[in-house]
Design a protein around this motif. Sequence first.
Motif, PDB file in Angstrom:
ATOM      1  N   THR A   1      36.697  13.722  -6.728  1.00  0.00           N
ATOM      2  CA  THR A   1      36.294  14.415  -5.494  1.00  0.00           C
ATOM      3  C   THR A   1      36.868  13.710  -4.263  1.00  0.00           C
ATOM      4  O   THR A   1      37.453  14.334  -3.372  1.00  0.00           O
ATOM      5  CB  THR A   1      34.759  14.465  -5.398  1.00  0.00           C
ATOM      6  N   TYR A   2      36.696  12.401  -4.238  1.00  0.00           N
ATOM      7  CA  TYR A   2      37.156  11.625  -3.075  1.00  0.00           C
ATOM      8  C   TYR A   2      38.676  11.611  -2.967  1.00  0.00           C
ATOM      9  O   TYR A   2      39.236  11.729  -1.869  1.00  0.00           O
ATOM     10  CB  TYR A   2      36.614  10.195  -3.156  1.00  0.00           C
TER      11      TYR A   2
ATOM     12  N   LYS B   1      33.146   6.226 -12.792  1.00  0.00           N
ATOM     13  CA  LYS B   1      32.494   7.439 -12.303  1.00  0.00           C
ATOM     14  C   LYS B   1      33.612   8.388 -11.889  1.00  0.00           C
ATOM     15  O   LYS B   1      33.964   8.516 -10.712  1.00  0.00           O
ATOM     16  CB  LYS B   1      31.559   7.111 -11.140  1.00  0.00           C
TER      17      LYS B   1
ATOM     18  N   TYR C   1      35.241   4.085  -7.361  1.00  0.00           N
ATOM     19  CA  TYR C   1      34.542   4.929  -8.333  1.00  0.00           C
ATOM     20  C   TYR C   1      35.314   5.006  -9.650  1.00  0.00           C
ATOM     21  O   TYR C   1      34.713   5.028 -10.736  1.00  0.00           O
ATOM     22  CB  TYR C   1      34.329   6.330  -7.764  1.00  0.00           C
TER      23      TYR C   1
ATOM     24  N   ASP D   1      34.177  11.713 -11.976  1.00  0.00           N
ATOM     25  CA  ASP D   1      33.999  12.929 -11.165  1.00  0.00           C
ATOM     26  C   ASP D   1      33.955  12.597  -9.673  1.00  0.00           C
ATOM     27  O   ASP D   1      34.590  13.267  -8.848  1.00  0.00           O
ATOM     28  CB  ASP D   1      32.718  13.656 -11.583  1.00  0.00           C
ATOM     29  N   GLN D   2      33.178  11.567  -9.332  1.00  0.00           N
ATOM     30  CA  GLN D   2      33.128  11.154  -7.924  1.00  0.00           C
ATOM     31  C   GLN D   2      34.505  10.693  -7.449  1.00  0.00           C
ATOM     32  O   GLN D   2      34.928  10.996  -6.327  1.00  0.00           O
ATOM     33  CB  GLN D   2      32.118  10.013  -7.728  1.00  0.00           C
TER      34      GLN D   2
END
Length: 648
Positions: free
Chosen positions: A254-255, A248, A243, A250-251
Amino acid sequence: MKTIFCVILLLFFYIDRVWGMNHIDSLYAEYNRTTSSARIAIANRLYEELYRREHIDTLMQLSGKMERSVADAYMMEAMSEYYYDCGEFAQSISAATKAAHIFEQRQMNEDAATCYSVLCIAYHRIGNMGEALNYGRKNYEYDLQTGDDDRLSSSLNNLATLYLGNRQPEMAEKYILRAIEIEQQLDRPRKLATRFGIASEIYTALGQYEKAVEMGEKAYRLDIEGERELQAAKRLSQIAAAYEGWNKIDQAETYIRKAIGLLQKHNEQVSLTISYNLLGRVLRQKRAFHEAQTSLLKAAAMAEQTQNSIQLLKAYDELAELLESDLPREALNYKKKSYDLQRKIFREESERQMNNFSVQYETAEKELHIQKQQSEIERTKLHRMLFALSTVFALLLCGMLYLLLRQRRKRNRQLAEANATKDKLFSIISHDLKAPVIAQKTTLDTLIANYDAYETDNLLDYLERFRMASESQMGLLQNLLSWAQVQTGRAKYAPIPFDITRTIAETADLYGISSENKHIRITTEMPERCYVMGDREMIATVLRNLINNAVKFSHPDSEIHLSAVDRPASVRISVKDSGTGLTETQVEAIRGGVVSGGSSAGTQGERGSGLGLIICKDFLRRNGSSLVIESRNGEGTCMSFELNKVNC
């Protein structure tokens, strides 16, 4: 309350991990100190602990009969995998090197190859790409030769990781796809998840981010289904990297934060180092510079502690970019550290791979250029080796297929011949052998029932029929006996010098009455004496069958000519009649050795079994000769053969 519970749970896992490490270290120390028979029991306890904590894949039981040095090698190999999982790469390399040396001395190639696998990944972690590639290729070549898919999958995975670390994701993709294919066939979810995880990293490096996320999620699902929390955390990190490359952010954040939480729970230093590096890069893109610096400094400290040169190099590069605008002096310091570390890594590889070809690196770009050249050379060598192995494999496969097909045709032919022989035997027993017996019984019954009413001529006629039936039965029994001996292998070849002239004369005498009854003249053309080399009984059997056939198929008031013609090194024996002859189809069937369903009737209705010429051909073959047939339908037949001459 929930927060306190989580802290206690994390503390429990940390204490359990530290206790496990201390327990393993203490067991290994106890094993090395012990010299008594208890040493093997300690070794097996240590193996059980390593297996339980998933540092090794196979639970092994050592025997007290095992040589001490071999047992030590097995323990060092297992501990090398443990040291690797703990991030102690120098100790892992030391233990695996010693174990491999012992295995090599004793030609225990499979165990040595297992050590090569550990050395490959451990050298890769400390940035020694040359040694990593050396051991990776040795392990791969052994696994390729043995054809063990279980081992081959791991060596392909290692090579994929090496080429990825060496900035050659295209080559890495080829190896990892082959490893995935093997694991899908073997149906091993745990290892398949690992292969999908490496594939995710490779596609991230190739810029194929959607595919990278897809591979990472496949790996994550497999690990979650298998309740492998630590491995699932690594998959989250790999998805986050995809990501991040995909922009990307933000994704990705999160991960990666979820991954770090799980990795801290298990205190997994190597993966934590990778994850902190990635988090720093994500936070820098989100312009959270202070948090990014904190994360990158954690990654650098962990990498220094575990001697993970590759991740340390990444941390230095990220810190240099992060601090370049606000703290240029600090940024320059990290650039220098990065340059020195990169120079050290590539110099070690160059010295090993290019036979100590010395070169001074003036800039980081020059070092990178040399690395690419060396990688191309290694790739070419590997391609040649794979091509040669593939060619040999293809040739062997074609040869095996050819031999199998040939053997199958031969077996089918033998089965067909056996079936034909069986059918012929049943036919003879059910018909040919029964017919003369019935004829004899019928004749006797008629004679007994009407004895007083018969005149002399009628009585002689019946007795003649009885004699003909007896002769037919006797000839059939003789042929059946000879044929049975041939089929069972009891017809032994016993060559001696013998007078062929005498043998022909004696055989012809046996058919004197039969030929007289049909008014057939038997003439001969032979030397007074003529000695040949062969099995006399077999040749006599051949002559009986040929003369019997000549009488059987000759017309009344005709002639049969027997001859023995002297040649320079042989004698040609011929039996010639002017009877019914043979058709081309019959001649071809006899030459081909086909066992027919029956024989033709003679000129006066005489019957036979059809075995005679088959036996002749086999007996002549054993005597180094063959049956020559010259015949025309309705014009008679000449059958001949040759025998080696002794003295004529």
